[in-house]
Scaffold this motif. Structure first.
Motif, PDB file in Angstrom:
ATOM      1  N   PHE A   6      58.563  55.344  47.265  1.00 48.69           N
ATOM      2  CA  PHE A   6      57.705  54.043  47.421  1.00 48.69           C
ATOM      3  C   PHE A   6      58.010  53.613  48.740  1.00 48.69           C
ATOM      4  O   PHE A   6      58.737  54.147  49.783  1.00 48.69           O
ATOM      5  CB  PHE A   6      58.316  52.979  46.793  1.00 48.69           C
ATOM      6  CG  PHE A   6      58.404  53.410  45.329  1.00 48.69           C
ATOM      7  CD1 PHE A   6      57.470  53.772  44.637  1.00 48.69           C
ATOM      8  CD2 PHE A   6      59.764  53.252  44.663  1.00 48.69           C
ATOM      9  CE1 PHE A   6      57.519  54.169  43.195  1.00 48.69           C
ATOM     10  CE2 PHE A   6      59.903  53.493  43.112  1.00 48.69           C
ATOM     11  CZ  PHE A   6      58.907  54.026  42.751  1.00 48.69           C
ATOM     12  N   THR A   7      57.268  52.651  49.501  1.00 44.46           N
ATOM     13  CA  THR A   7      57.480  51.984  50.578  1.00 44.46           C
ATOM     14  C   THR A   7      58.624  50.913  50.445  1.00 44.46           C
ATOM     15  O   THR A   7      58.484  50.458  49.187  1.00 44.46           O
ATOM     16  CB  THR A   7      56.427  51.207  51.311  1.00 44.46           C
ATOM     17  OG1 THR A   7      55.789  50.180  50.589  1.00 44.46           O
ATOM     18  CG2 THR A   7      55.294  52.308  51.752  1.00 44.46           C
ATOM     19  N   THR A  27      56.689  47.965  48.531  1.00 46.19           N
ATOM     20  CA  THR A  27      56.419  48.200  47.312  1.00 46.19           C
ATOM     21  C   THR A  27      57.216  48.621  46.434  1.00 46.19           C
ATOM     22  O   THR A  27      56.950  48.624  44.954  1.00 46.19           O
ATOM     23  CB  THR A  27      55.159  49.334  47.265  1.00 46.19           C
ATOM     24  OG1 THR A  27      55.594  50.563  47.663  1.00 46.19           O
ATOM     25  CG2 THR A  27      54.028  48.668  48.302  1.00 46.19           C
ATOM     26  N   ASP A  52      58.119  46.380  43.125  1.00 45.02           N
ATOM     27  CA  ASP A  52      56.702  46.302  42.061  1.00 45.02           C
ATOM     28  C   ASP A  52      56.601  47.876  41.373  1.00 45.02           C
ATOM     29  O   ASP A  52      56.068  47.603  40.266  1.00 45.02           O
ATOM     30  CB  ASP A  52      55.488  45.946  42.833  1.00 45.02           C
ATOM     31  CG  ASP A  52      55.664  44.505  43.290  1.00 45.02           C
ATOM     32  OD1 ASP A  52      56.488  43.663  42.626  1.00 45.02           O
ATOM     33  OD2 ASP A  52      54.975  44.015  44.284  1.00 45.02           O
ATOM     34  N   SER A  53      56.823  48.650  42.080  1.00 49.10           N
ATOM     35  CA  SER A  53      56.674  50.026  41.504  1.00 49.10           C
ATOM     36  C   SER A  53      57.532  50.289  40.413  1.00 49.10           C
ATOM     37  O   SER A  53      57.002  50.591  39.439  1.00 49.10           O
ATOM     38  CB  SER A  53      56.659  51.164  42.549  1.00 49.10           C
ATOM     39  OG  SER A  53      55.994  50.712  43.672  1.00 49.10           O
TER      40      SER A  53
END
Lengths: 386, 177
Positions: A172-173, A176, A179-180
């Motif tokens: 992920f970044t 994010t 939320d991921s």
């Protein structure tokens, strides 16, 4: 003449003896702002996050579940393992890309993922973070991390999930990551049910509630019955004679200037000039780039070697030797001049077995060491730690 | 039990010295005592004490056996005060007229009072221990009856499998009766 001499001799002896015996004061008086005491019997929860058994159970499941990490191989327990006093036994933690537990933990591909830059603090008694010498604390503003960058366990518990080298990796970044992870949790029926039961509603799986559940579990990791606690509550036999002498040395030598209160920390950042850890590959500048790091707790210190913010000191004897070298005016970090060291750093300590014995009296081994047999994601409990 | 043992040791030492009274010398020492481990363990700083010594010159008259009983008090540095009773026996070699060297072994009975005043609680405890001791000393005699001595007292305190050593240095003035 001989009689006179003998009389004078014995008169001198009596006078000498009386003078010597009458030399006494009222003992060592401990500064109220630098006092050390027993931990409270109970933990204060934030008003918006009261603990319930269900919430603690959910928090525990999340704590051991590697579903929270990008590659699904790191959990909170990977670096905060009960077998290692809720630490990891390493100087610098290995999060993403690692395998094994404690001293046997290694990078699967060395050089790809960096070490996490600071020594893993124990989670034992983290519920009391911020407690002052008078026993007062507020869990909502409790200071977290060596650079004090987060307040409250609820806020702290989410940050490692988004940190590249700790749990996120390159899946992920940073923006994010949370939320991921929440999306992953929503896809697991057991978590949907648990969050609904604990927090209510069908949209209970939120970042805020994730933090609350993990924090609720962490507030159960309390060890407030160390020999020192029992001694300060009045059990004179709880500490050995050497530990009592060490306690006096601890106070007398000024350790309580920073290691004060029931947690033996003032929760402030200080510049000690600890040498950098070469494994890191760069110089960690600490809070506000001033090489200041928060005073760590000394609670359960016998379980949490190595020491200092970067694990540079392998043993308590090494730590005391470090302070001796500082006292002697040595510059141990080339980036920190002696003149930059904290003005409170006036160590008079020196390597003393009594001091070390006393610090062992701050350890209480009676904490929750139970590990769940499985986690809702079905992934290996604790991550890739086998 | 430790106290009783110590009293017995003193009694034995005194009773053993009595029969040889004809050739015995009696000396009184006033000691200034320093905790030589100050940089390492600064629970104590300075103390003072008195010793009574009986010595018996050996055939050569250059050397003597001695026995001492004494009292030392470490005055309070911060939290600790110690009252010490000591028993020491040893051998002294007199080189030429003035200088002497001695070695001795014995025991010291330590009664240590610890007082720490927290805001909410005051700790006031006393620890008692009997510690084996060994001494090494140098002396200088002047005007035949007066002495100056410097003595190192090593004490061993067995503790949890370790043998921590306490090291005290005494600077003494003596007078032979």
């Amino acid at each position: 003449m001989t009689t006179l001499k003998t009389f004078a001799l014995f008169a001198s002896i009596v006078l000498f003896g009386t003078t010597v015996y009458s030399c006494q004061s009222n003992g060592l008086e401990v500064n109220p702002d630098e006092t050390i005491g027993a931990l409270p019997p109970t933990v204060i929860d934030p008003a918006d996050n009261p603990r319930t058994p269900e919430k603690v159970a959910l928090g525990k499941a999340l704590f051991y579940d590697p579903i929270l990490s990008g590659n699904k191989d790191v959990s909170c327990a990977t670096c905060h393992h009960p077998n290692l006093g809720y630490g990891d036994g390493l100087d610098l933690p290995i999060g993403v890309g690692g395998e094994g537990l404690g001293n046997s933990r290694r990078f699967r591909s060395p050089g790809v993922i960096p070490f996490t830059k600071r020594n893993t603090p124990t989670l034992l008694n983290v519920a009391f973070n911020g407690i002052d010498a008078h026993g007062t604390y507020n869990p909502v503003t409790a200071p977290m991390f060596y650079d004090l960058r987060a307040s409250s366990l609820e806020a702290q518990s989410l940050l490692p999930i988004a940190a590249f080298e700790e749990m996120r990796g390159d899946v992920f970044t940073e923006a994010t990551a949370i939320d991921s992870v929440l999306a992953r949790l929503r896809a697991i029926a057991t978590y949907r049910e648990s969050f609904r039961t604990v927090f209510g509603g069908n949209t209970a799986i939120t970042a805020q509630n994730l933090g609350k559940a993990i924090a609720a579990f962490e507030r159960t990791l309390v060890t407030n019955n160390a020999p020192f606690d029992r001694y300060r509550r009045g059990d004179a036999s709880a500490m050995t004679e050497a530990q009592k002498r060490g306690m006096v040395l601890f106070i007398q030598n000024g350790c309580t200037t920073c290691h004060s209160g029931p947690m033996f920390s003032d929760y402030k950042a200080h510049v000690l000039g600890v040498a950098d850890n070469d494994k890191l590959g760069f110089s960690d500048k600490g809070k506000d780039n001033k090489y200041a790091f928060r005073t760590p707790t000394l609670r359960n210190i016998a379980l949490t070697a190595p020491y200092m913010h970067n694990g540079k000191q392998q043993s308590l004897a090494d730590v005391l030797t470090f302070y001796d070298r500082v006292r002697d005016g040595e510059q141990l970090n080339p980036n920190v001049a002696v003149s930059q060291l904290d003005s409170l750093l006036r160590p008079r300590v020196t390597l003393s077995n009594d001091l070390i014995e006393f610090m062992h009296a701050l350890t209480d081994n009676s904490f929750d060491k139970s590990i769940p047999s499985q986690v809702p994601s079905g992934l290996p409990v604790g991550g890739r730690i086998q | 039990m430790k106290k009783l043992l110590f009293v017995l040791l003193i009694s034995v030492a005194v009773s053993q010295s009595a029969p040889a009274q004809q050739t015995l010398r009696y000396t009184v020492w006033a000691d200034g005592v320093l905790n030589a481990q100050l940089p390492k363990s600064n629970l104590y700083g300075l103390g003072a004490g008195l010793r009574a010594e009986v010595s018996k010159p050996l055939r050569t008259s250059k050397s003597a056996l001695f026995a001492q009983v004494g009292y030392t008090r470490f005055s309070e540095k911060a939290a600790f005060t110690a009252n010490i009773a000591l028993l020491n026996a040893g051998y002294r070699y007199q080189a030429r007229k003035a200088f002497s060297a001695s070695i001795g072994v014995g025991a010291q009975y330590w009664s240590e009072r610890m007082r720490v005043r927290f805001t909410d609680y005051t700790i006031d405890e006393t620890f008692t221990n009997v510690l084996p001791s060994a001494t090494v000393g140098l002396g200088w005699r002047f005007k035949s009856r007066y002495h100056v001595g410097l003595e190192n007292r090593l004490l061993v305190k067995p503790e949890r499998g370790r043998l921590p050593i306490r090291d005290n240095v005494a600077l003494s003035l003596g007078y032979t009766l």
